[in-house]
Design a protein around this motif. Structure first.
Motif, PDB file in Angstrom:
ATOM      1  N   ALA A 130      30.764  23.875  49.043  1.00 53.66           N
ATOM      2  CA  ALA A 130      31.130  22.696  49.819  1.00 53.66           C
ATOM      3  C   ALA A 130      32.178  23.032  50.864  1.00 53.66           C
ATOM      4  O   ALA A 130      32.137  22.529  52.003  1.00 53.66           O
ATOM      5  N   LYS A 131      33.141  23.895  50.514  1.00 56.14           N
ATOM      6  CA  LYS A 131      34.166  24.298  51.478  1.00 56.14           C
ATOM      7  C   LYS A 131      33.544  25.072  52.640  1.00 56.14           C
ATOM      8  O   LYS A 131      33.934  24.902  53.810  1.00 56.14           O
ATOM      9  N   ILE A 132      32.558  25.940  52.339  1.00 58.10           N
ATOM     10  CA  ILE A 132      31.905  26.717  53.401  1.00 58.10           C
ATOM     11  C   ILE A 132      31.119  25.795  54.323  1.00 58.10           C
ATOM     12  O   ILE A 132      31.153  25.932  55.554  1.00 58.10           O
ATOM     13  N   MET A 133      30.402  24.850  53.740  1.00 59.48           N
ATOM     14  CA  MET A 133      29.638  23.908  54.562  1.00 59.48           C
ATOM     15  C   MET A 133      30.566  23.078  55.421  1.00 59.48           C
ATOM     16  O   MET A 133      30.272  22.789  56.592  1.00 59.48           O
ATOM     17  N   GLU A 134      31.695  22.684  54.861  1.00 60.22           N
ATOM     18  CA  GLU A 134      32.676  21.916  55.640  1.00 60.22           C
ATOM     19  C   GLU A 134      33.176  22.739  56.813  1.00 60.22           C
ATOM     20  O   GLU A 134      33.355  22.241  57.921  1.00 60.22           O
ATOM     21  N   GLY A 135      33.367  24.030  56.605  1.00 56.13           N
ATOM     22  CA  GLY A 135      33.789  24.906  57.692  1.00 56.13           C
ATOM     23  C   GLY A 135      32.718  25.040  58.752  1.00 56.13           C
ATOM     24  O   GLY A 135      33.008  25.088  59.953  1.00 56.13           O
ATOM     25  N   GLY A 136      31.413  25.086  58.319  1.00 54.46           N
ATOM     26  CA  GLY A 136      30.339  25.168  59.294  1.00 54.46           C
ATOM     27  C   GLY A 136      30.241  23.932  60.151  1.00 54.46           C
ATOM     28  O   GLY A 136      29.954  24.008  61.357  1.00 54.46           O
ATOM     29  N   ASP A 137      30.502  22.786  59.588  1.00 57.23           N
ATOM     30  CA  ASP A 137      30.476  21.535  60.355  1.00 57.23           C
ATOM     31  C   ASP A 137      31.584  21.483  61.378  1.00 57.23           C
ATOM     32  O   ASP A 137      31.529  20.688  62.330  1.00 57.23           O
ATOM     33  N   LYS A 138      32.595  22.298  61.216  1.00 52.81           N
ATOM     34  CA  LYS A 138      33.734  22.281  62.166  1.00 52.81           C
ATOM     35  C   LYS A 138      33.667  23.457  63.139  1.00 52.81           C
ATOM     36  O   LYS A 138      34.660  24.006  63.539  1.00 52.81           O
ATOM     37  N   GLY A 139      32.444  23.863  63.448  1.00 53.24           N
ATOM     38  CA  GLY A 139      32.289  24.915  64.458  1.00 53.24           C
ATOM     39  C   GLY A 139      32.264  26.306  63.862  1.00 53.24           C
ATOM     40  O   GLY A 139      32.552  27.267  64.580  1.00 53.24           O
ATOM     41  N   GLY A 140      31.872  26.435  62.614  1.00 54.61           N
ATOM     42  CA  GLY A 140      31.731  27.752  62.017  1.00 54.61           C
ATOM     43  C   GLY A 140      33.025  28.336  61.477  1.00 54.61           C
ATOM     44  O   GLY A 140      33.026  29.455  60.999  1.00 54.61           O
TER      45      GLY A 140
END
Length: 236
Positions: A223-233
């Motif tokens: 979930a943390k990685i996906m959240e980072g992807g939503d914020k421009g990678g």
């Protein structure tokens, strides 16, 4: 009874104390022999002994210059305290008696092997090994004689040993910090243990969020990685 079991130890301690009292009260090394080259009468012997004791016996007459007449010689027959190990004997008796009652030597003023680091642990051992069994016996006696059967279902009697076994300030504060971080102590709990008044908002229990159950770790980091992807990678 410890006293019955250690009668000889007590007897040695009493005898040593009596010896010390007589030793120091006689001042001129307990006893001396005055040697006269000739023969003196009984009356002269009595007068000589009385005058010698009056001039030289007792602590207040110690270190005086001694005058002997008619070729007399003074021969001390006592044993000096250091040779007889008088102090060591007294100390050994004290240690044996303290051991009999499970009391650390530093609590009765014997500090030969005491240091700042081991006195604290000796005091804790005294509380847990000596005082705690006594307190437990008292608690059982109080429970059996002060509470009726219905009261025993909801009430108990317990001795609080925290004041005896509490460590130094640094150790206590480190323990409080761990308790507060793990969520089983709050600010007012800690202040109560330190005999301080409660503070506003101090009843809230806090805990850290950097530890989660192992079976949730994989989902959490996905979930943390996906959240980072939503914020421009940007990885968080």
């Amino acid at each position: 009874s410890p006293i019955k079991l250690m009668m000889n130890t007590y007897g040695t301690a009493v005898a040593t104390q009596k010896f010390g009292n007589r030793f120091f009260s006689n001042g001129a090394r307990c006893s001396n022999v005055l040697e006269h080259p000739g023969t003196i009468s009984e009356n002269a012997r009595t007068n000589l002994r009385a005058s010698f004791d009056a001039m030289y016996s007792g602590v207040e007459n110690s270190h005086k210059t001694m005058l002997l007449e008619e070729g007399m010689k003074l021969s001390p027959v006592s044993v000096p305290p250091d040779d007889a190990q008088f102090i060591e004997t007294r100390k050994l008796s004290d240690i044996e008696i303290s051991r009999m009652f499970k009391v650390p030597p530093h609590l009765i003023g014997i500090l030969d092997n005491a240091t700042f680091s081991n006195i604290e642990h000796q005091s804790i051992q005294f509380a847990t090994n000596t005082m705690l069994p006594i307190c437990k016996a008292h608690e059982e006696e109080f429970l059996s004689k002060l509470l009726i059967s219905t009261e025993k279902q909801s009430m108990t009697i317990e001795t609080n040993m925290d004041g005896i076994i509490r460590g130094d300030m640094k150790s206590r504060y480190e323990a409080y910090s761990i308790g507060k971080q793990q969520g089983f102590l709050n600010t007012n709990d800690i202040r109560a243990l330190e005999n301080m008044n409660e503070s506003d908002g101090g009843d809230i229990y806090l805990m850290q969020l950097n530890a989660i159950p192992a079976h949730l770790a994989e989902e959490y980091w996905k979930a943390k990685i996906m959240e980072g992807g939503d914020k421009g990678g940007k990885k968080i």
